[in-house]
Design a protein around this motif. Structure first.
Motif, PDB file in Angstrom:
ATOM      1  N   ASP A 240       0.741  -1.106  -0.195  1.00  0.00           N
ATOM      2  CA  ASP A 240       0.151   0.054  -0.045  1.00  0.00           C
ATOM      3  C   ASP A 240       0.729   1.017   0.039  1.00  0.00           C
ATOM      4  OD1 ASP A 240       0.726  -1.023   2.718  1.00  0.00           O
ATOM      5  OD2 ASP A 240      -0.697   0.546   3.493  1.00  0.00           O
ATOM      6  N   LYS A 241       1.869   1.243   0.602  1.00  0.00           N
ATOM      7  CA  LYS A 241       2.827   2.291   0.808  1.00  0.00           C
ATOM      8  C   LYS A 241       3.866   2.481  -0.296  1.00  0.00           C
ATOM      9  CE  LYS A 241       3.147   2.970   6.032  1.00  0.00           C
ATOM     10  NZ  LYS A 241       4.194   3.253   6.780  1.00  0.00           N
ATOM     11  N   ALA A 242       4.507   1.253  -0.736  1.00  0.00           N
ATOM     12  CA  ALA A 242       5.155   1.085  -2.001  1.00  0.00           C
ATOM     13  C   ALA A 242       4.544   1.535  -3.274  1.00  0.00           C
ATOM     14  CB  ALA A 242       5.949  -0.186  -2.018  1.00  0.00           C
ATOM     15  N   ASP A 243       3.530   0.956  -3.425  1.00  0.00           N
ATOM     16  CA  ASP A 243       2.851   1.255  -4.589  1.00  0.00           C
ATOM     17  C   ASP A 243       2.468   3.062  -4.894  1.00  0.00           C
ATOM     18  OD1 ASP A 243       2.921  -1.416  -5.211  1.00  0.00           O
ATOM     19  OD2 ASP A 243       0.683  -1.633  -4.881  1.00  0.00           O
ATOM     20  N   ARG A 244       2.447   3.548  -3.762  1.00  0.00           N
ATOM     21  CA  ARG A 244       2.349   4.950  -3.836  1.00  0.00           C
ATOM     22  C   ARG A 244       3.756   5.736  -4.092  1.00  0.00           C
ATOM     23  NH1 ARG A 244       2.029   9.037   0.348  1.00  0.00           N
ATOM     24  NH2 ARG A 244       1.333  10.913  -0.374  1.00  0.00           N
ATOM     25  N   LEU A 245       4.719   5.274  -3.650  1.00  0.00           N
ATOM     26  CA  LEU A 245       5.932   5.617  -3.947  1.00  0.00           C
ATOM     27  C   LEU A 245       6.369   5.375  -4.988  1.00  0.00           C
ATOM     28  CD1 LEU A 245       8.524   7.100  -2.650  1.00  0.00           C
ATOM     29  CD2 LEU A 245       9.227   4.829  -1.737  1.00  0.00           C
ATOM     30  N   ARG A 246       6.346   4.136  -5.797  1.00  0.00           N
ATOM     31  CA  ARG A 246       7.185   3.738  -6.764  1.00  0.00           C
ATOM     32  C   ARG A 246       6.942   4.686  -7.914  1.00  0.00           C
ATOM     33  NH1 ARG A 246       8.694  -1.451  -8.232  1.00  0.00           N
ATOM     34  NH2 ARG A 246       7.361  -1.599  -9.852  1.00  0.00           N
ATOM     35  N   PRO A 247       5.672   5.458  -8.246  1.00  0.00           N
ATOM     36  CA  PRO A 247       5.690   6.267  -9.271  1.00  0.00           C
ATOM     37  C   PRO A 247       6.656   7.427  -9.352  1.00  0.00           C
ATOM     38  CG  PRO A 247       3.592   5.567  -8.629  1.00  0.00           C
ATOM     39  CD  PRO A 247       4.401   4.989  -7.735  1.00  0.00           C
ATOM     40  N   HIS A 248       6.804   7.836  -8.259  1.00  0.00           N
ATOM     41  CA  HIS A 248       7.803   9.103  -8.028  1.00  0.00           C
ATOM     42  C   HIS A 248       9.006   8.491  -8.330  1.00  0.00           C
ATOM     43  CE1 HIS A 248       4.535  11.328  -6.533  1.00  0.00           C
ATOM     44  NE2 HIS A 248       4.489  10.455  -5.344  1.00  0.00           N
ATOM     45  N   LEU A 249       9.593   7.345  -7.899  1.00  0.00           N
ATOM     46  CA  LEU A 249      10.947   6.874  -8.328  1.00  0.00           C
ATOM     47  C   LEU A 249      11.048   6.488  -9.713  1.00  0.00           C
ATOM     48  CD1 LEU A 249      11.224   4.222  -5.231  1.00  0.00           C
ATOM     49  CD2 LEU A 249      12.288   6.501  -5.445  1.00  0.00           C
ATOM     50  N   LYS A 250      10.020   6.004 -10.384  1.00  0.00           N
ATOM     51  CA  LYS A 250      10.189   5.812 -11.474  1.00  0.00           C
ATOM     52  C   LYS A 250      10.130   7.126 -12.437  1.00  0.00           C
ATOM     53  CE  LYS A 250       7.276   3.622 -15.492  1.00  0.00           C
ATOM     54  NZ  LYS A 250       6.307   2.647 -15.721  1.00  0.00           N
ATOM     55  N   ASP A 251       9.525   7.968 -12.002  1.00  0.00           N
ATOM     56  CA  ASP A 251       9.535   9.599 -12.582  1.00  0.00           C
ATOM     57  C   ASP A 251      11.109   9.798 -12.507  1.00  0.00           C
ATOM     58  OD1 ASP A 251       8.881  11.946 -13.871  1.00  0.00           O
ATOM     59  OD2 ASP A 251       7.945  12.626 -12.238  1.00  0.00           O
ATOM     60  N   ILE A 252      11.541   9.718 -11.117  1.00  0.00           N
ATOM     61  CA  ILE A 252      13.015  10.214 -11.034  1.00  0.00           C
ATOM     62  C   ILE A 252      13.915   9.398 -12.121  1.00  0.00           C
ATOM     63  CG2 ILE A 252      15.168   9.917  -9.642  1.00  0.00           C
ATOM     64  CD1 ILE A 252      13.097  10.525  -7.323  1.00  0.00           C
ATOM     65  N   LEU A 253      13.845   8.015 -12.277  1.00  0.00           N
ATOM     66  CA  LEU A 253      14.964   7.362 -13.199  1.00  0.00           C
ATOM     67  C   LEU A 253      14.479   7.561 -14.453  1.00  0.00           C
ATOM     68  CD1 LEU A 253      14.786   3.861 -11.371  1.00  0.00           C
ATOM     69  CD2 LEU A 253      16.566   5.574 -11.124  1.00  0.00           C
ATOM     70  N   GLN A 254      13.373   7.724 -15.011  1.00  0.00           N
ATOM     71  CA  GLN A 254      13.058   8.011 -16.462  1.00  0.00           C
ATOM     72  C   GLN A 254      13.449   9.556 -16.788  1.00  0.00           C
ATOM     73  OE1 GLN A 254       8.875   7.542 -16.677  1.00  0.00           O
ATOM     74  NE2 GLN A 254       9.187   5.304 -17.461  1.00  0.00           N
ATOM     75  N   THR A 255      13.161  10.356 -15.994  1.00  0.00           N
ATOM     76  CA  THR A 255      14.035  11.758 -16.181  1.00  0.00           C
ATOM     77  C   THR A 255      15.325  11.897 -16.111  1.00  0.00           C
ATOM     78  OG1 THR A 255      11.786  12.793 -14.855  1.00  0.00           O
ATOM     79  CG2 THR A 255      13.864  14.100 -15.219  1.00  0.00           C
ATOM     80  N   LEU A 256      15.862  11.105 -15.229  1.00  0.00           N
ATOM     81  CA  LEU A 256      17.626  11.099 -15.466  1.00  0.00           C
ATOM     82  C   LEU A 256      17.955  10.507 -16.603  1.00  0.00           C
ATOM     83  CD1 LEU A 256      18.407   9.851 -11.932  1.00  0.00           C
ATOM     84  CD2 LEU A 256      18.797  12.083 -12.823  1.00  0.00           C
TER      85      LEU A 256
END
Length: 265
Positions: A240-256
């Motif tokens: 429940d927590k991870a699924d909310r966090l993962r999109p932001h981490l994905k955005d970071i990696l894709q942006t980099l």
């Protein structure tokens, strides 16, 4: 024990995971006390948290536990944070200042050197080789060092850490565009807090490899474990927590990754 796992990718992004491993050789495990056996200072579930967020990213993961030897510490034993509480190359205390070894079983200089050669050196040989391979392919490499820690550790820092702790050794280890992009994503992540070069400015990995002038950029991301898991044993992953966090981490990696393309075009 094979000390390191490598997944070779085609992206300019390399994910380093120095603290997810839980393997401890039997002779070392037997010298640890009950506190050491708990392996509390693991970066629990970080590999799961980042899984498939950037499918073409290279991944270099230490299999051994940081209580064997910490691959994110200077191999000379020099402190990364002079004057502040921290743990050493071969930790003899945990993040709560509790002893890890049975009385008289702490590693001596000879054993520390053996561990360095058997674990620390192979991990960094693998990581250095992947950085060189990725840089040769793309003209640059971005090393993203993945970490997590309990949000409250009074021995190490006061109060509660922000969710995102971005470390670039005060801007030295990467191009400012990369730091700014990561910062902007974290700042705009609703319900999360962040800091840049706060308590965690980047460990030895970030500081050693981050050389933007030669096309190697390094960023450390220290996440609070409360952002994606339970911070008490048995350290359960919380979808429940991870699924909310993962999109932001994905955005970071894709942006980099996108910025890497722009910086070499």
């Amino acid at each position: 024990m094979t000390p390191v796992e490598i997944i070779k990718g085609k992206s300019p992004i390399i994910l380093a995971m120095p603290h997810t491993g839980t393997c401890v050789p039997e002779t070392i495990f037997d010298s640890l006390n009950t506190r050491g056996h708990a392996l509390e200072d693991t970066d629990w579930h970080i590999d799961k948290l980042y899984a498939d967020l950037l499918p073409d990213a290279t991944q270099v993961r230490a299999v051994f536990h940081r209580y064997v030897i910490d691959p994110n510490r200077d191999p000379s034993g020099q402190s990364l944070y002079p004057g502040q509480n921290t743990t050493g190359l071969c930790p003899i205390i945990d993040f709560d200042d509790n002893p890890l070894y049975r009385n008289g079983r702490e590693p001596n200089k000879t054993e520390i050197e053996q561990r360095r050669l058997s674990f620390h050196a192979p991990y960094h040989a693998a990581l250095g080789a992947e950085i060189a391979r990725v840089k040769a392919r793309h003209g640059l490499a971005i090393l993203y060092d993945c970490h997590s820690i309990q949000s409250r550790k009074p021995f190490l820092f006061d109060g509660k850490l922000p969710n995102f702790n971005i470390g670039t050794n005060n801007g030295i280890t990467c191009d400012n565009r990369l730091q700014q992009a990561v910062t902007d994503i974290c700042r705009n992540a609703d319900g999360y807090t962040h800091v840049v070069n706060g308590r965690f400015k980047g460990g030895w990995t970030t500081r050693h490899y981050g050389r933007p002038k030669i096309g190697v950029h390094a960023i450390q991301m220290e996440l609070t474990q409360s952002s994606y898991m339970d911070e008490t044993a048995p350290w359960a992953y919380r979808p429940d927590k991870a699924d909310r966090l993962r999109p932001h981490l994905k955005d970071i990696l894709q942006t980099l990754e996108q910025l890497a393309t722009e910086m070499t075009s």
